[in-house]
Design an enzyme around this catalytic site. Structure first.
Site, PDB file in Angstrom:
ATOM      1  N   ARG A 153       0.815  -1.208   0.000  1.00  0.00           N
ATOM      2  CA  ARG A 153       0.000   0.000   0.000  1.00  0.00           C
ATOM      3  C   ARG A 153       0.855   1.267   0.000  1.00  0.00           C
ATOM      4  NH1 ARG A 153      -0.406   1.953   5.457  1.00  0.00           N
ATOM      5  NH2 ARG A 153       0.343   0.437   7.004  1.00  0.00           N
ATOM      6  N   HIS A 167       7.535 -14.226   4.463  1.00  0.00           N
ATOM      7  CA  HIS A 167       6.305 -14.365   5.248  1.00  0.00           C
ATOM      8  C   HIS A 167       6.348 -13.577   6.546  1.00  0.00           C
ATOM      9  CE1 HIS A 167       8.842 -18.063   5.549  1.00  0.00           C
ATOM     10  NE2 HIS A 167       8.893 -17.704   6.808  1.00  0.00           N
ATOM     11  N   ALA A 199      11.214 -14.106   8.690  1.00  0.00           N
ATOM     12  CA  ALA A 199       9.856 -14.090   9.236  1.00  0.00           C
ATOM     13  C   ALA A 199       9.792 -13.268  10.515  1.00  0.00           C
ATOM     14  CB  ALA A 199       9.403 -15.522   9.526  1.00  0.00           C
ATOM     15  N   ASN A 218       8.684   2.136  12.483  1.00  0.00           N
ATOM     16  CA  ASN A 218       8.900   3.362  11.726  1.00  0.00           C
ATOM     17  C   ASN A 218       8.391   4.617  12.401  1.00  0.00           C
ATOM     18  OD1 ASN A 218       6.328   2.224  11.340  1.00  0.00           O
ATOM     19  ND2 ASN A 218       6.023   3.281   9.402  1.00  0.00           N
ATOM     20  N   TYR A 219       7.912   4.510  13.632  1.00  0.00           N
ATOM     21  CA  TYR A 219       7.431   5.695  14.347  1.00  0.00           C
ATOM     22  C   TYR A 219       8.420   6.089  15.435  1.00  0.00           C
ATOM     23  CZ  TYR A 219       2.804   6.955  12.599  1.00  0.00           C
ATOM     24  OH  TYR A 219       1.782   7.446  11.837  1.00  0.00           O
ATOM     25  N   SER A 253      15.120 -13.591  11.367  1.00  0.00           N
ATOM     26  CA  SER A 253      13.733 -13.677  11.829  1.00  0.00           C
ATOM     27  C   SER A 253      13.561 -12.998  13.184  1.00  0.00           C
ATOM     28  CB  SER A 253      13.310 -15.142  11.938  1.00  0.00           C
ATOM     29  OG  SER A 253      13.344 -15.770  10.684  1.00  0.00           O
ATOM     30  N   ALA A 279      18.976 -13.398  14.167  1.00  0.00           N
ATOM     31  CA  ALA A 279      17.564 -13.506  14.534  1.00  0.00           C
ATOM     32  C   ALA A 279      17.319 -12.952  15.930  1.00  0.00           C
ATOM     33  CB  ALA A 279      17.120 -14.963  14.467  1.00  0.00           C
ATOM     34  N   ARG A 292      20.593  -9.005  21.170  1.00  0.00           N
ATOM     35  CA  ARG A 292      19.405  -9.642  21.736  1.00  0.00           C
ATOM     36  C   ARG A 292      18.560  -8.643  22.508  1.00  0.00           C
ATOM     37  NH1 ARG A 292      19.312 -13.927  18.538  1.00  0.00           N
ATOM     38  NH2 ARG A 292      21.098 -15.293  18.806  1.00  0.00           N
TER      39      ARG A 292
END
Length: 217
Positions: free
Chosen positions: A106, A136, A153, A159-160, A178, A196, A213
């Site tokens: 979008r 995904h 994943a 983004n704020y 991930s 990850a 982490r």
């Protein structure tokens, strides 16, 4: 539902402005065009049942649009596959991309060539280079991703910041593991690898290997 609808080839660029007109060509299980909408076909297309077009859409050659997809003010390049129940609005895809199922593109998102935007992926106000893979369950907002980036994943681009959207950039061939949180405004260099579960809050140099982490407290 038509699970094996055949490819239809338009000999020249052809515009439709009503669902009834389009169904006469593609059959009674063909797509719906919302009032005021239009769709331009530039070649061969396979359109499954339950597809809906809104606004002004452009569909390239050799495109497959699967069951239940909704396209609004979207441009789809040649040889793309839009998998079931995907929503693409105000966005543009280059050629040979795979989108969905259940993806949401979008707000002026631009996708290059040969990308995978997989199941339950949401992308907003972002640009993806060529060969990007977001297979995904990820959110990418307000970001530029260079060619060949891989996003695992559960990755979220946060983004704020203080009530404003901030922009992030990821260099070519970077890999984001991930479950990583990328906190804007982030800068990740080319060929960097983010382990990850990391939280990226500071610039990552080119070629760096980073595992940061989350706190367990």
């Amino acid at each position: 539902m038509v699970a094996d609808m055949e490819k239809f080839r338009f000999a020249s660029p052809t515009v439709f402005t009503s669902g009834e007109e389009l169904k006469r060509v593609l059959g009674p299980d063909g797509p719906v065009i919302d009032p005021g909408g239009s769709v331009l076909f530039r070649g061969a297309v396979t359109v499954m049942a339950g597809v809906r077009f809104r606004g002004s859409c452009v569909i390239g050659d050799d495109v497959v649009i699967d069951v239940g997809a909704v396209l609004e003010d979207a441009e789809i390049g040649d040889a793309c596959t839009i998998r079931p129940y995907s929503l693409i609005t105000g966005s543009r895809l280059g050629r040979a991309n795979i989108a969905g199922p259940f993806c949401f593109l979008r707000d002026r998102t631009m996708v290059g060539d040969g990308c995978i935007v997989g199941t339950h992926v949401e992308i907003a106000r972002s640009r993806l280079g060529d060969g990007v893979k977001v297979s995904h369950q990820a959110f990418i907002g307000d970001a530029d991703l260079g060619d060949g980036v891989i996003v695992g994943a559960g990755v979220v681009f946060c983004n704020y910041d203080k009530g404003e959207r901030r922009h992030s950039a990821v260099g070519e061939r970077a890999v984001i593991g991930s479950g990583t949180m990328v906190v804007a405004p982030a800068r990740i260099g080319r060929d960097a690898v983010i382990g990850a579960g990391s939280v990226v809050t500071r610039p990552v140099p080119e070629g760096a290997r980073v595992i940061q982490r989350r706190s367990s407290t």
